[in-house]
Motif scaffolding. Structure first.
Motif, PDB file in Angstrom:
ATOM      1  N   VAL A  40       2.216  -6.264  -9.501  1.00  0.00           N
ATOM      2  CA  VAL A  40       2.011  -5.510  -8.262  1.00  0.00           C
ATOM      3  C   VAL A  40       3.337  -5.288  -7.540  1.00  0.00           C
ATOM      4  CG1 VAL A  40       0.926  -5.592  -5.978  1.00  0.00           C
ATOM      5  CG2 VAL A  40      -0.381  -6.251  -8.001  1.00  0.00           C
ATOM      6  N   VAL A  41       4.197  -6.294  -7.525  1.00  0.00           N
ATOM      7  CA  VAL A  41       5.509  -6.142  -6.891  1.00  0.00           C
ATOM      8  C   VAL A  41       6.328  -5.086  -7.623  1.00  0.00           C
ATOM      9  CG1 VAL A  41       7.699  -7.310  -6.425  1.00  0.00           C
ATOM     10  CG2 VAL A  41       5.539  -8.456  -5.902  1.00  0.00           C
ATOM     11  N   TRP A  42       6.303  -5.122  -8.953  1.00  0.00           N
ATOM     12  CA  TRP A  42       7.052  -4.137  -9.755  1.00  0.00           C
ATOM     13  C   TRP A  42       6.565  -2.717  -9.474  1.00  0.00           C
ATOM     14  CZ3 TRP A  42       5.406  -0.907 -13.824  1.00  0.00           C
ATOM     15  CH2 TRP A  42       6.438  -0.290 -14.542  1.00  0.00           C
ATOM     16  N   ILE A  81      -2.199  -2.673   3.161  1.00  0.00           N
ATOM     17  CA  ILE A  81      -3.408  -1.953   2.754  1.00  0.00           C
ATOM     18  C   ILE A  81      -3.504  -1.875   1.240  1.00  0.00           C
ATOM     19  CG2 ILE A  81      -4.560   0.288   2.815  1.00  0.00           C
ATOM     20  CD1 ILE A  81      -3.342   0.698   5.596  1.00  0.00           C
ATOM     21  N   TRP A  82      -2.398  -1.505   0.582  1.00  0.00           N
ATOM     22  CA  TRP A  82      -2.418  -1.306  -0.864  1.00  0.00           C
ATOM     23  C   TRP A  82      -2.675  -2.612  -1.606  1.00  0.00           C
ATOM     24  CZ3 TRP A  82       0.281  -2.259  -5.489  1.00  0.00           C
ATOM     25  CH2 TRP A  82       0.012  -1.349  -6.513  1.00  0.00           C
ATOM     26  N   VAL A 131       6.148   0.669   6.391  1.00  0.00           N
ATOM     27  CA  VAL A 131       6.124   0.170   5.011  1.00  0.00           C
ATOM     28  C   VAL A 131       5.251  -1.074   4.913  1.00  0.00           C
ATOM     29  CG1 VAL A 131       7.536  -0.854   3.188  1.00  0.00           C
ATOM     30  CG2 VAL A 131       8.355   1.165   4.411  1.00  0.00           C
ATOM     31  N   LEU A 132       5.380  -1.968   5.872  1.00  0.00           N
ATOM     32  CA  LEU A 132       4.593  -3.203   5.853  1.00  0.00           C
ATOM     33  C   LEU A 132       3.102  -2.903   5.929  1.00  0.00           C
ATOM     34  CD1 LEU A 132       4.953  -6.302   5.818  1.00  0.00           C
ATOM     35  CD2 LEU A 132       4.818  -6.239   8.311  1.00  0.00           C
ATOM     36  N   PHE A 142      -7.390  -3.731  -6.932  1.00  0.00           N
ATOM     37  CA  PHE A 142      -8.527  -4.089  -7.784  1.00  0.00           C
ATOM     38  C   PHE A 142      -8.250  -3.865  -9.270  1.00  0.00           C
ATOM     39  CE2 PHE A 142     -12.218  -2.547 -10.165  1.00  0.00           C
ATOM     40  CZ  PHE A 142     -13.049  -3.654 -10.099  1.00  0.00           C
ATOM     41  N   THR A 143      -7.713  -2.711  -9.629  1.00  0.00           N
ATOM     42  CA  THR A 143      -7.599  -2.314 -11.035  1.00  0.00           C
ATOM     43  C   THR A 143      -6.804  -3.327 -11.836  1.00  0.00           C
ATOM     44  OG1 THR A 143      -7.680   0.007 -10.346  1.00  0.00           O
ATOM     45  CG2 THR A 143      -6.896  -0.464 -12.582  1.00  0.00           C
ATOM     46  N   GLN A 144      -5.637  -3.718 -11.337  1.00  0.00           N
ATOM     47  CA  GLN A 144      -4.781  -4.635 -12.087  1.00  0.00           C
ATOM     48  C   GLN A 144      -5.482  -5.975 -12.327  1.00  0.00           C
ATOM     49  OE1 GLN A 144      -4.070  -2.895  -9.383  1.00  0.00           O
ATOM     50  NE2 GLN A 144      -1.926  -2.260  -9.282  1.00  0.00           N
ATOM     51  N   ILE A 145      -6.131  -6.485 -11.283  1.00  0.00           N
ATOM     52  CA  ILE A 145      -6.792  -7.784 -11.404  1.00  0.00           C
ATOM     53  C   ILE A 145      -7.958  -7.707 -12.381  1.00  0.00           C
ATOM     54  CG2 ILE A 145      -8.036  -9.576 -10.144  1.00  0.00           C
ATOM     55  CD1 ILE A 145      -6.480  -8.788  -7.652  1.00  0.00           C
ATOM     56  N   TRP A 146      -8.751  -6.656 -12.268  1.00  0.00           N
ATOM     57  CA  TRP A 146      -9.940  -6.575 -13.115  1.00  0.00           C
ATOM     58  C   TRP A 146      -9.582  -6.360 -14.579  1.00  0.00           C
ATOM     59  CZ3 TRP A 146     -14.675  -8.104 -12.343  1.00  0.00           C
ATOM     60  CH2 TRP A 146     -15.662  -7.724 -13.237  1.00  0.00           C
ATOM     61  N   VAL A 147      -8.602  -5.526 -14.846  1.00  0.00           N
ATOM     62  CA  VAL A 147      -8.223  -5.245 -16.229  1.00  0.00           C
ATOM     63  C   VAL A 147      -7.631  -6.484 -16.898  1.00  0.00           C
ATOM     64  CG1 VAL A 147      -6.646  -3.906 -17.695  1.00  0.00           C
ATOM     65  CG2 VAL A 147      -7.902  -2.787 -15.842  1.00  0.00           C
TER      66      VAL A 147
END
Length: 312
Positions: free
Chosen positions: A183-185, A242-243, A236-237, A248-253
């Motif tokens: 997510v950071v990347w 919010i993002w 930005v913060l 969701f997508t990254q965690i679920w996959v």
């Protein structure tokens, strides 16, 4: 003989005046209708479901019964929900702090690089930012695969033989860390380019004057850059909160919230309730609480930000 300016002095036709008044509203009407259809209606429908008993039977047959606050009461009195809330807050805090910190360092580096290196780095950031979420997530799955994974192969070559066939996604802490890196990347490019764009608007004379007065780089950043760019940092913060919060997508996959619920955040938890247990009413209540929680966090931060702006 007719006065040439008579046509100009003729009063406007009422119908034409009305059309001129309505024209701006007609221009924005498609956007407003789109927002109502894509945002307002789903929110209202979700709120309605949260006050009903809506399971698989009601989904097929209809006729959902109104149950008041029973769904909220069931969620808020359960320990599992609060564990997910705490995990979501930790997930959001860790990611946002890393994103904003690294993005600020990258933006400052861009400011000091030469033109060729700056263009090269910004192109790399843009490519990373443009990578589709599913594609990036699949790449990270390959990198950390237990067999034929690049990370394990490199670690073994460096002498860490214990990582031969090591399963990263079987450990909760390791999975959480990999998701944070992913997510950071994905988030740093947007934040870095935004902050760098704001840095270019700060007059160079301010830094030259401070440098002549003997101010160090850290002092100039703390006393000049941060106060001047405080609205940009706030923007930005907020966007990153919010993002990351609704991620969701990254965690679920990668993990589907596992192992042992180590990566189950509020969006994942709501999806699990709906798809696994078919409790769409509890899912709606969980989603509503998520929206309210996020709104409260942003309201408190923006209120503090505006108060600081008023003190400047």
């Amino acid at each position: 003989m007719r006065d040439p300016g008579q046509e100009l002095r003729r009063p406007a036709v009422p119908g034409r005046r009305r059309s001129l008044v309505l024209w701006p509203y007609l221009l924005i009407a498609p956007t407003v209708l789109g927002v109502v259809f894509l945002l307002v209606y789903p929110l209202l429908r979700n709120l309605q479901l949260s006050f009903q008993s809506f399971g698989l039977r009601e989904l097929i047959r209809g006729g959902a019964e109104f149950v008041g606050f029973d769904n909220y009461r069931e969620l808020l009195t359960g320990g599992e929900f609060w564990d997910v809330v705490v995990r979501t807050l930790i997930w959001t805090t860790v990611n946002v702090v890393l994103i904003v910190g690294i993005a600020t360092l990258v933006a400052l580096m861009l400011q000091r690089l030469g033109r060729a290196m700056r263009i090269l780095l910004m192109s790399a950031l843009a490519l990373a930012w443009a990578t589709p979420i599913l594609a990036a997530t699949t790449i990270f799955q390959w990198l950390f695969a237990s067999r034929l994974g690049v990370v394990n192969w490199v670690l073994v070559r460096l002498g860490f033989d214990s990582y031969e066939g090591y399963s990263w996604f079987a450990d909760g802490t390791a999975t959480f860390t990999i998701l944070v890196i992913l997510v950071v990347w994905q988030s740093v490019p947007f934040a870095a380019i935004t902050i760098y764009s704001a840095l270019t608007t700060v007059p160079a004379e301010i830094y030259e004057s401070a440098r002549l007065d003997g101010a160090s780089d850290w002092r100039m950043f703390r006393s000049l850059t941060v106060p001047i760019l405080r609205p940009i940092f706030g923007l930005v913060l907020c966007l990153e909160v919010i993002w990351v919060f609704k991620c969701f997508t990254q965690i679920w996959v990668i993990s589907e919230g596992g192992p042992n619920d180590a990566t189950t955040t509020l969006p994942v938890y709501a999806y699990q309730i709906a798809q696994t247990l078919h409790h769409y009413d509890l899912q709606a209540a969980s989603s509503t609480i998520t929206v309210l929680l996020l709104a409260v966090i942003l309201f408190v931060y923006l209120r503090q930000l505006f108060r600081q702006e008023g003190e400047l």
